[in-house]
Scaffold this active site. Structure first.
Site, PDB file in Angstrom:
ATOM      1  N   HIS A  42       5.344   8.985   7.489  1.00 34.79           N
ATOM      2  CA  HIS A  42       3.820   9.094   7.266  1.00 34.79           C
ATOM      3  C   HIS A  42       3.765  10.603   7.489  1.00 34.79           C
ATOM      4  O   HIS A  42       2.437  10.898   7.898  1.00 34.79           O
ATOM      5  CB  HIS A  42       2.754   8.261   8.143  1.00 34.79           C
ATOM      6  CG  HIS A  42       2.620   6.866   7.631  1.00 34.79           C
ATOM      7  ND1 HIS A  42       3.241   6.013   7.286  1.00 34.79           N
ATOM      8  CD2 HIS A  42       1.271   6.168   7.733  1.00 34.79           C
ATOM      9  CE1 HIS A  42       2.790   4.848   7.015  1.00 34.79           C
ATOM     10  NE2 HIS A  42       1.365   5.130   6.984  1.00 34.79           N
ATOM     11  N   SER A  57       2.194  -0.510  -6.168  1.00 34.45           N
ATOM     12  CA  SER A  57       3.268  -0.556  -7.060  1.00 34.45           C
ATOM     13  C   SER A  57       3.442   0.873  -7.585  1.00 34.45           C
ATOM     14  O   SER A  57       2.977   1.316  -8.672  1.00 34.45           O
ATOM     15  CB  SER A  57       3.179  -1.473  -8.399  1.00 34.45           C
ATOM     16  OG  SER A  57       3.065  -2.579  -8.095  1.00 34.45           O
ATOM     17  N   GLU A  58       3.962   1.892  -6.687  1.00 30.10           N
ATOM     18  CA  GLU A  58       3.999   3.391  -6.848  1.00 30.10           C
ATOM     19  C   GLU A  58       4.922   3.604  -8.034  1.00 30.10           C
ATOM     20  O   GLU A  58       4.354   4.151  -8.956  1.00 30.10           O
ATOM     21  CB  GLU A  58       4.703   3.926  -5.644  1.00 30.10           C
ATOM     22  CG  GLU A  58       3.704   4.309  -4.478  1.00 30.10           C
ATOM     23  CD  GLU A  58       3.775   2.975  -3.638  1.00 30.10           C
ATOM     24  OE1 GLU A  58       4.527   1.800  -3.735  1.00 30.10           O
ATOM     25  OE2 GLU A  58       3.093   2.963  -2.484  1.00 30.10           O
TER      26      GLU A  58
END
Lengths: 340, 351
Positions: free
Chosen positions: A137, A67-68
């Site tokens: 990424h 949960s950034e």
């Protein structure tokens, strides 16, 4: 926990230097804690936080749900209540999910509440790219965040800065985004003992003096500038290298002074070109120079304006390299030779 | 009056024809409740006054009035301490005033004056009052929910028994961060009270059109969190539910959700009733909900219990209005922030 660092006098890596910074902070400052995904795992953050949970306890080194946004918000909330949390995003791409808390909340509360609330949170964002990791990424989004008034943005290039700018960021009373790059993790140096310095007095620094051209970088792109300067020295070109270190608030004076002498400015940026950080450096310098002070048009070396590819064939050539910086410098000097 | 949809899980709690009777007031509690009535009147009339300042054109900052929802803020506040940390949202005049903020500092802030709660830098949507436990409000929907979780984490690290509180609306429960925050608070065992003022509307859209159920408490069940759903227009019900949930949080039993079902008499922003904005919202609905007015129910209960007379009420109201009038006069005369604040406040300092 106040015992001297086991690394004193020994050559350490950039990643270990970050860990040294955390050890200093967690040992000396009770109000510091760290929160983020992977802090109890060896593979999320390289060697930069190894075993900190065992040294300082899982209450101060908190591994979290996926949960950034909530975790960043929790760090902001704890910062409003007197703590100095470091929220860690092992990949900057995923940190985009937390943008509200960084941009709308942390950066704004002090100003919009009349200076009555401070948010001494540090958001550690890790750039982790290359190796065919692809579009989600790989990103280096420092340019976005350096745009936000109220959010200090720092990017250490050297091993010493990896440790010392982390310490300065966490002890700063403002929200700070501290961005480290995994491509720097194996740089090595012997570090002096820690001296706590206020972040507000840190800024661009001349790493190598020179008279022919000013090369400017931040983080990994500074290292490219240093390597390019070595190549150019062999060709009798004397490049000055400036490491910006603090992208926001940006203090261009050192770069201005340098370009006033060299007449040539090349900015190397690990981000994209359009509306990017390199453009800001060039604009800030050129608008303050006298017309005619430049001996060559300024140049910027950036990523191409395309997402990071995965395929090896496309990835080769996507990222700027030291030889590209050297080539640009040669071209800028050549133009003077032709003109004269 | 249109009843709620047949599927309404809230049932009577969302039906304005129900729960309209005077509150059952114990005479022994009369003096304290008179004080709370007064706070509710201060909120009602201050917001009404702010609405008039918007009409006048003097207040330009977006003002989201919570007229009709006063019992939630006041009921929760009675169980909090100045050392607790409370966070609000876009519609937080009531929270600020219920915790101890003054109409003078609120009205000055709404007018952008240096004497305001946020020194004229915040306006209606960015209020602050640390000395009475109000640590900030913002209009990004749901944004203070994880911040309150962080305040709960701070409370846990501090080791005392203070709690953190987030006030938000039913719209915020549709933000992902609400769910992330509940989960994080439960996993970490944090003393956080999530207070949902379920007024059955987002800015413009009825909850029927946004969620498969109108009962917000179900989310707490999904997160294995204690919760209570109450009539948010009943001061005593809000108080008693808050007591149970906050006391448990203080004892280290973790977070909880309080769902207070209520209704705003005005539109999403500004003083109008906005009956033409909501897809379902009609003037008959607004009128029906006025019969469930939290202030009238408390007043009637106090009168029925013989605690207050009609004269007492009139005198209390007159006194409240005089205080607000003075606050407005002072705010009109007050200075704006110094222009230097624009740059000086961007960073906290030199450290």
């Amino acid at each position: 926990m106040n015992k001297p660092s086991a690394t004193a006098g020994r050559e350490i890596s950039y990643g270990e230097a970050i860990r040294e910074g955390f050890i200093h902070l967690l040992s000396r400052h009770r109000e510091v804690f760290t929160i983020g995904q992977g802090l109890w795992s060896p593979w999320y953050v390289g060697n930069s936080m190894t075993d900190l949970d065992k040294l300082f306890g899982k209450e101060r080194v908190i591994d979290t749900p996926v949960s950034e946004l909530a975790c960043t918000g929790a760090a902001v909330g704890a910062a409003l209540c007197g703590y100095r949390p470091v929220v860690i995003h092992p990949r900057m791409d995923f940190m985009v999910l937390a943008a509200d808390q960084i941009v709308n909340q942390a950066a704004k509360w002090h100003h919009m509440l009349g200076g009555q609330a401070t948010v001494p949170v540090t958001v550690r964002a890790i750039i982790n790219r290359g190796g065919e990791q692809g579009a989600q990424h790989s990103q280096a989004l420092h340019g976005w965040f350096a745009h936000i008034p109220g959010l200090r943005v720092v990017m250490p290039a050297s091993v010493a800065d990896a440790r010392d700018l982390l310490i300065a960021s966490v002890l700063c009373d403002d929200p700070v985004m501290y961005i480290d790059d995994r491509w720097l993790y194996e740089r090595r140096a012997v570090l002096p003992p820690v001296v706590e310095r206020p972040l507000a007095t840190e800024g661009p620094r001349v790493l190598r003096p020179g008279k022919d051209i000013t090369l400017v970088g931040a983080s990994y792109s500074t290292w490219l500038c240093e390597q390019a300067a070595e190549m150019l020295a062999a060709e009798d070109i004397d490049a000055e290298v400036i490491d910006v270190r603090v992208l926001n608030p940006f203090e261009p004076a050192a770069i201005l002074a340098s370009v006033s002498r060299t007449g040539r400015l090349c900015v190397v940026d690990g981000g994209w070109r359009n509306a990017g950080w390199a453009a800001e450096v060039i604009a800030s310098v050129t608008e303050a120079l006298d017309a005619g002070a430049l001996k060559a048009a300024p140049r910027r070396i950036t990523l191409p304006d395309a997402p990071a590819p995965t395929s090896k064939a496309l990835e080769q050539g996507y990222y700027p390299e030291a030889r590209h910086v050297a080539e640009a410098a040669r071209a800028m000097l050549a133009s003077r030779r032709i003109a004269s | 009056m249109a009843k709620r949809q047949p599927w309404s899980e809230l049932g009577g709690l969302a039906d304005p024809a129900r729960f309209t009777a005077p509150l059952q007031v114990a005479k022994a509690d009369g003096a304290r409740l008179c004080g709370l009535l007064r706070t509710m009147l201060v909120i009602r009339h201050t917001e009404d006054q702010i609405g008039r300042l918007v009409v006048e054109g003097l207040a330009r900052t977006p003002c989201h009035l919570g007229i009709g929802q006063e019992a939630v803020a006041v009921g929760v506040a009675t169980r909090l301490r100045a050392t607790d940390r409370v966070f609000g949202n876009h519609r937080s005049h009531s929270h600020f005033l219920a915790l101890g903020g003054t109409p003078a500092s609120l009205i000055a802030e709404v007018l952008g004056k240096a004497t305001g709660a946020s020194r004229g830098m915040g306006g209606s949507m960015h209020l602050f009052g640390r000395e009475f436990g109000f640590h900030g409000s913002v209009p990004i929907v749901g944004a203070t929910i994880p911040i309150a979780v962080g305040a709960g984490l701070a409370a846990k690290l501090d080791g005392g028994d203070s709690v953190a509180v987030a006030f938000f609306g039913d719209g915020a429960t549709e933000e992902g961060v609400f769910h992330e925050s509940m989960n994080l608070a439960v996993v970490q065992g944090l003393p956080v009270l999530f207070v949902c003022e379920n007024n059955l509307f987002s800015s413009h859209l009825d909850i029927d059109l946004r969620q498969p159920s109108d009962r917000i408490g179900r989310y707490a069940e999904a997160h294995r969190m204690r919760s209570l759903t109450v009539d948010g227009n009943d001061l005593l019900a809000v108080e008693s539910a808050t007591t149970a949930l906050v006391d448990a949080a203080r004892r280290g039993e973790g977070p909880a959700l309080l769902e207070a079902v209520t209704y705003r008499f005005r539109g999403h922003v500004g003083p109008n009733e906005d009956i033409d904005v909501g897809v379902h919202r009609r003037m008959e609905d607004v009128e029906a909900w006025r019969h469930r007015c939290p202030i009238r129910r408390l007043q009637d209960g106090l009168v029925a219990a013989g605690v207050l007379s009609a004269d007492d009420l009139a005198s209390m109201e007159k006194d409240v209005l005089a205080g607000i009038a003075e606050a407005v006069a002072n705010a009109r005369r007050a200075a704006y922030p110094d222009p230097s604040a624009l740059h000086q406040l961007v960073y906290a300092g030199q450290r």
